[in-house]
Design a protein around this motif. Structure first.
Motif, PDB file in Angstrom:
ATOM      1  N   LEU B  15       0.837  -1.206   0.000  1.00  0.00           N
ATOM      2  CA  LEU B  15       0.000   0.000   0.000  1.00  0.00           C
ATOM      3  C   LEU B  15       0.872   1.257   0.000  1.00  0.00           C
ATOM      4  O   LEU B  15       0.593   2.233  -0.699  1.00  0.00           O
ATOM      5  CB  LEU B  15      -0.913   0.009   1.240  1.00  0.00           C
ATOM      6  N   ARG B  16       1.951   1.203   0.787  1.00  0.00           N
ATOM      7  CA  ARG B  16       2.845   2.366   0.874  1.00  0.00           C
ATOM      8  C   ARG B  16       3.488   2.637  -0.486  1.00  0.00           C
ATOM      9  O   ARG B  16       3.546   3.776  -0.951  1.00  0.00           O
ATOM     10  CB  ARG B  16       3.924   2.097   1.928  1.00  0.00           C
ATOM     11  N   VAL B  22       1.917   6.986  -6.722  1.00  0.00           N
ATOM     12  CA  VAL B  22       0.893   7.954  -7.118  1.00  0.00           C
ATOM     13  C   VAL B  22       1.408   9.370  -6.870  1.00  0.00           C
ATOM     14  O   VAL B  22       1.246  10.270  -7.697  1.00  0.00           O
ATOM     15  CB  VAL B  22      -0.430   7.701  -6.350  1.00  0.00           C
ATOM     16  N   LEU B  23       2.065   9.534  -5.727  1.00  0.00           N
ATOM     17  CA  LEU B  23       2.619  10.848  -5.402  1.00  0.00           C
ATOM     18  C   LEU B  23       3.663  11.260  -6.448  1.00  0.00           C
ATOM     19  O   LEU B  23       3.676  12.402  -6.929  1.00  0.00           O
ATOM     20  CB  LEU B  23       3.250  10.793  -4.005  1.00  0.00           C
ATOM     21  N   MET B  24       4.499  10.325  -6.822  1.00  0.00           N
ATOM     22  CA  MET B  24       5.509  10.575  -7.843  1.00  0.00           C
ATOM     23  C   MET B  24       4.844  10.945  -9.163  1.00  0.00           C
ATOM     24  O   MET B  24       5.232  11.900  -9.842  1.00  0.00           O
ATOM     25  CB  MET B  24       6.380   9.317  -8.002  1.00  0.00           C
ATOM     26  N   GLU B  62       2.201   5.150 -15.233  1.00  0.00           N
ATOM     27  CA  GLU B  62       0.771   4.827 -15.191  1.00  0.00           C
ATOM     28  C   GLU B  62       0.567   3.321 -15.246  1.00  0.00           C
ATOM     29  O   GLU B  62      -0.181   2.746 -14.466  1.00  0.00           O
ATOM     30  CB  GLU B  62       0.031   5.479 -16.363  1.00  0.00           C
ATOM     31  N   LYS B  63       1.276   2.688 -16.184  1.00  0.00           N
ATOM     32  CA  LYS B  63       1.130   1.235 -16.321  1.00  0.00           C
ATOM     33  C   LYS B  63       1.579   0.528 -15.043  1.00  0.00           C
ATOM     34  O   LYS B  63       0.941  -0.425 -14.582  1.00  0.00           O
ATOM     35  CB  LYS B  63       1.944   0.733 -17.519  1.00  0.00           C
ATOM     36  N   GLN B  64       2.692   1.054 -14.483  1.00  0.00           N
ATOM     37  CA  GLN B  64       3.222   0.438 -13.270  1.00  0.00           C
ATOM     38  C   GLN B  64       2.210   0.525 -12.117  1.00  0.00           C
ATOM     39  O   GLN B  64       1.963  -0.462 -11.422  1.00  0.00           O
ATOM     40  CB  GLN B  64       4.533   1.149 -12.870  1.00  0.00           C
ATOM     41  N   ILE B  65       1.601   1.698 -11.966  1.00  0.00           N
ATOM     42  CA  ILE B  65       0.648   1.865 -10.853  1.00  0.00           C
ATOM     43  C   ILE B  65      -0.578   0.981 -11.047  1.00  0.00           C
ATOM     44  O   ILE B  65      -1.057   0.350 -10.108  1.00  0.00           O
ATOM     45  CB  ILE B  65       0.247   3.348 -10.717  1.00  0.00           C
ATOM     46  N   SER B  88      -9.240   4.142  -5.416  1.00  0.00           N
ATOM     47  CA  SER B  88      -9.033   5.566  -5.684  1.00  0.00           C
ATOM     48  C   SER B  88      -7.671   5.808  -6.319  1.00  0.00           C
ATOM     49  O   SER B  88      -7.547   6.625  -7.228  1.00  0.00           O
ATOM     50  CB  SER B  88      -9.144   6.377  -4.398  1.00  0.00           C
ATOM     51  N   ALA B  89      -6.674   5.098  -5.852  1.00  0.00           N
ATOM     52  CA  ALA B  89      -5.328   5.278  -6.409  1.00  0.00           C
ATOM     53  C   ALA B  89      -5.336   4.938  -7.894  1.00  0.00           C
ATOM     54  O   ALA B  89      -4.751   5.651  -8.720  1.00  0.00           O
ATOM     55  CB  ALA B  89      -4.328   4.411  -5.660  1.00  0.00           C
ATOM     56  N   ILE B  90      -6.014   3.840  -8.243  1.00  0.00           N
ATOM     57  CA  ILE B  90      -6.048   3.434  -9.647  1.00  0.00           C
ATOM     58  C   ILE B  90      -6.771   4.485 -10.493  1.00  0.00           C
ATOM     59  O   ILE B  90      -6.350   4.820 -11.605  1.00  0.00           O
ATOM     60  CB  ILE B  90      -6.717   2.046  -9.780  1.00  0.00           C
TER      61      ILE B  90
END
Lengths: 284, 236, 280
Positions: B15-16, B22-24, B62-65, B88-90
């Protein structure tokens, strides 16, 4: 090298230990072998048709048999079972299914003490209870003494096999709205039926050869028994009578009777073996 | 209230890591947008080119996340707040990528504008840009800090951006009539304004996702009529 | 749309529930069970603490919670199976079809004919064939009618999704079946007496994933006719096959709500910590 010497020493010790165990094991098996050997040698020759069909005859008269004692033993065992099996099985059911811990502890203790009571005591008790008041030795008295002996034996084995039935079956049955009693009879006892039969057979094997309780109760009879209220012949009694007599042909008959008795017990045990085969696997 | 750790350490770790990526992603996106606008305002083709070229990096991220998010769903089957955060992150991820695409469009248009004499109307763009970037930053911030109040403020702020965009459109349309030889340049400026307006929409989406993650509330499409809302009701 | 994401169920089951995701205290018209202030003690230990809950009829209600939280005990209080354990005591009431299960004139055997139970460990009777296992409840409760028995046999096995697998082997011992089939046989046995409720105590916890899915599918089908209460350790299972979820902790009911609500946005912190797997 000392290590090697040490090794030799330990090997020798291990050899001696296994030798001692083997000797002990042999000592356990040997009596059974010796009994069979002795009985076969002394009794087989007298084990003829007449032995199974004829009544005992006076000394010197050939062709005597133990027909009345064989039948008598059968009658006594059957009557004893009529008393011992229901009471023993129901007692076992009580112990396994109903009793509270305190009552059960007491019952088990009593049953274990009764199991240890010398068999002649049973004879004396029944003599006092039945023979004296009715002023006669009888088949009833003999079977009552044997039946009393069966009760604690059957009770404990029944309890044990019922407790082996997993609680899940009881739960499943009760959850179907089946009454407690029907659950016990149709589910629990049915599942443990082989075990219960085994317990009964073992109890029969145990009392089949009992002589002492019959001495003051069934008493023995040289003729066919005509009424269960009269004395009755039994195999162990007949063997006892013949064995302590001074006559050689009676001795031979006693050997034959003993051989028959041991063979019967042996067969019952074989049957038990057959019934209990794979039981552990099924319960698991 | 300090949140307790998961019994599964690897779950916390996953999760971290998702959160950090996402922040990056958000910071790279903002950088690209800034490059594109700076390329326009400073007439710097290199900055424009940078905002276009750097998009590849964002596409990769994007793909990585997405992959990481699906991985968390698959491996840990998150529920409740964990599930909301991952979902939400996705969704944020995809909004951020679209913001980066707007940066690319702006970069392209800016490069074209740079080939012609400067237009004075470029001054319409700067306040829009600052407003859009502030919205974007606050919406991401609201998600990261789980600040529902901040997230709820974003949507009204989008109204102001929309207003600025229509004003810019009106002004530029007028100028086209006055100055038809600069038609192409004005069109490009209108397009850039429109891109910034889109950035505001994405920031709003992100803020809505943040509210969902924090408060499990769906605040989207509240202004629409129920009949229209019906179209968005579940179709699992 | 976001609300739908946590749901792992089929549309069929869920559509209505989703429309009002935030007002989901179950409010059935006529609950199957009305449990009021139920407390239960094993000796001096209080295993169930003052639980009040309305279990909805013809729905699947899952009970989740850590080991020893009283969820199985609570389930057994619903058909008085806990009475098999000596020295238990119950306070409060469980209303079933308008009657308190604990009023003195109620016969637990009659209760259990209307409220069936399926256990964690499948337990077909080892001395009985597949057919006998299914029919044992009817036969021992006095049903003799051959036609009725045959009809119930097929119907129950069909409802338990076992008919096609065993129809040619009805005389074989029940314990000759695979673990998953044995559990479905137990479900067939339970529904053969046509109860109104099925209580399931971790019915799939000893089964492999495929057998587990078959049981879950079966639960979804059975709820058209039965009220189902299922205790499970498997939260995915609860979220897949239940309509409502109750979370128990240390004998108390912490939260009871629509399953989608519990697993997307539980109200109580203890629920959240438990279902997300955080340190308690």
């Amino acid at each position: 090298m000392s290590g090697s010497a040490n090794h030799q020493f330990r090997k020798a010790k291990s050899l001696i230990a296994s030798l001692l165990c083997s000797v002990a094991a042999l000592l356990v098996i040997a009596p059974l072998g010796l009994i069979f050997f002795y009985l076969l040698r002394s009794g087989l020759s007298s084990l003829n048709v007449a032995f199974f069909t004829n009544l005992p005859r006076p000394v010197g008269e050939p062709g005597g048999g133990m027909a009345n004692a064989i039948v008598g033993s059968g009658e006594l065992l059957a009557l004893a079972s009529l008393i011992g099996v229901p009471v023993g099985v129901l007692g076992g059911v009580y112990l396994a299914e109903y009793g509270t811990a305190r009552v059960n502890a007491l019952l088990r203790f009593v049953a274990d003490v009764l199991n240890g009571v010398p068999s002649i005591i049973w004879g004396v008790v029944v003599y006092g209870l039945i023979v004296l008041p009715f002023k006669s030795f009888s088949a009833y008295a003999g079977s009552l003494a044997l039946g009393f002996m069966m009760i604690p034996l059957i009770m404990r084995t029944t309890e044990e096999v019922l407790l082996l039935v997993p609680g899940g079956y009881r739960e499943a049955a009760l959850a179907l709205g089946i009454s407690r009693w029907k659950t016990i009879v149709h589910i629990v006892m049915k599942t443990a039926s082989k075990g219960i039969v085994t317990g009964v057979l073992l109890a029969l094997a145990r009392i089949a050869g009992e002589t002492a309780p019959l001495l003051f109760t069934a008493f023995g009879n040289r003729f066919w028994n005509r009424s269960l209220a009269e004395p009755i012949a039994a195999l162990p009694l007949q063997i006892f009578t013949y064995a302590i007599s001074p006559y050689d042909d009676w001795h031979r008959q006693a050997w034959a009777g003993a051989l028959l008795l041991v063979a019967m017990i042996f067969l019952i045990n074989l049957l038990v073996r057959f019934l209990t085969r794979g039981r552990a696997a099924r319960v698991a | 209230m300090e949140e307790k750790r998961h019994i599964l350490g690897t779950f916390d770790e996953a999760l971290r890591s998702l959160r950090e990526n996402v922040l990056m992603m958000a910071s790279l996106t903002e950088r690209n947008l800034n490059h594109a606008i700076a390329g326009l305002l400073q007439r710097d083709d290199e900055l424009c080119a940078l905002s276009i070229a750097d998009d590849a990096e964002i596409d990769e991220l994007e793909k990585q996340i997405d992959k990481d998010g699906i991985d968390v769903l698959l491996r840990f089957q998150p529920v409740a707040s964990d599930l909301r955060r991952v979902v939400s992150a996705i969704k944020m991820n995809s909004n951020l990528e679209r913001v980066a695409d707007q940066a690319v469009s702006i970069g392209r248009r800016a490069r074209k504008l740079n080939q012609h004499p400067p237009l004075q109307e470029i001054e319409l763009i700067d306040p829009m840009h600052r407003h859009a970037v502030a919205m974007l930053r606050d919406s991401v911030d609201a998600y990261m800090r789980e600040d529902a109040a901040l997230a709820r403020e974003i949507k009204p702020r989008d109204k102001a951006l929309d207003e600025m965009n229509s004003n810019a459109g009106r002004t530029l349309t007028e100028r086209m009539g006055d100055n038809p030889e600069q038609l192409r340049g004005y069109l490009n400026l209108m397009f850039i304004a429109r891109c910034l307006e889109r950035v505001g929409d994405h920031a709003t989406n992100i803020a809505e996702d943040a509210v969902y993650a924090v408060a499990a509330e769906d605040i989207r499409h509240m202004h629409k009529k129920p009949a229209i809302e019906e179209q968005h009701s579940p179709e699992v | 749309m976001i609300e739908t994401l946590p749901a792992m169920q089929t549309t069929r089951v869920r559509t209505v529930d989703f429309m009002q995701p935030l007002t989901d205290q179950p409010q059935p018209d006529a609950p199957a069970f009305g449990v009021k202030n139920l407390s239960m003690w094993y000796g001096a230990k209080e295993a169930i603490k003052n639980v009040t809950i309305d279990v909805p009829a013809k729905r699947v209600t899952a009970i989740i919670g850590p080991s020893g939280c009283g969820k199985s005990t609570f389930l057994r209080c619903l058909n008085r199976m806990h009475e098999l354990v000596p020295r238990t005591r119950v306070e409060g009431e469980v209303l079933f079809a308008g009657q308190n299960l604990y009023s003195p004139d109620v016969d637990p055997a009659m209760i259990r004919r209307r409220i069936g139970m399926v256990f964690q460990k499948s337990n077909p009777f080892p001395t009985m064939s597949i057919a006998e296992n299914v029919l044992v409840g009817l036969k021992l409760n006095g049903v003799r009618d051959r036609n009725l028995l045959n009809e119930r046999l097929e119907k129950s096995l069909r409802m338990a999704a076992l008919w096609s697998e065993v129809k040619d082997d009805l005389r074989k011992p029940g314990i000759s079946l695979s673990g998953g089939q044995q559990q479905r046989l137990c479900i067939a046995r339970a529904i053969a007496i046509e109860p109104e409720v099925l209580l399931m105590d971790e019915p799939a916890s000893a089964l492999d994933p495929i057998a587990t899915m078959k049981i879950e599918e079966l639960i979804t089908e059975l709820k058209a006719n039965y009220t189902i209460v299922i205790v499970t350790h498997n939260m995915q299972q609860a979220s897949r096959c239940s309509d409502f979820t109750a979370f128990f902790y240390m004998g108390a009911l912490i939260e009871f709500a629509n399953t989608a609500k519990i697993f997307s946005n539980p109200t109580r912190r203890q629920t959240e910590d438990y279902i997300t797997g955080r340190f308690g």
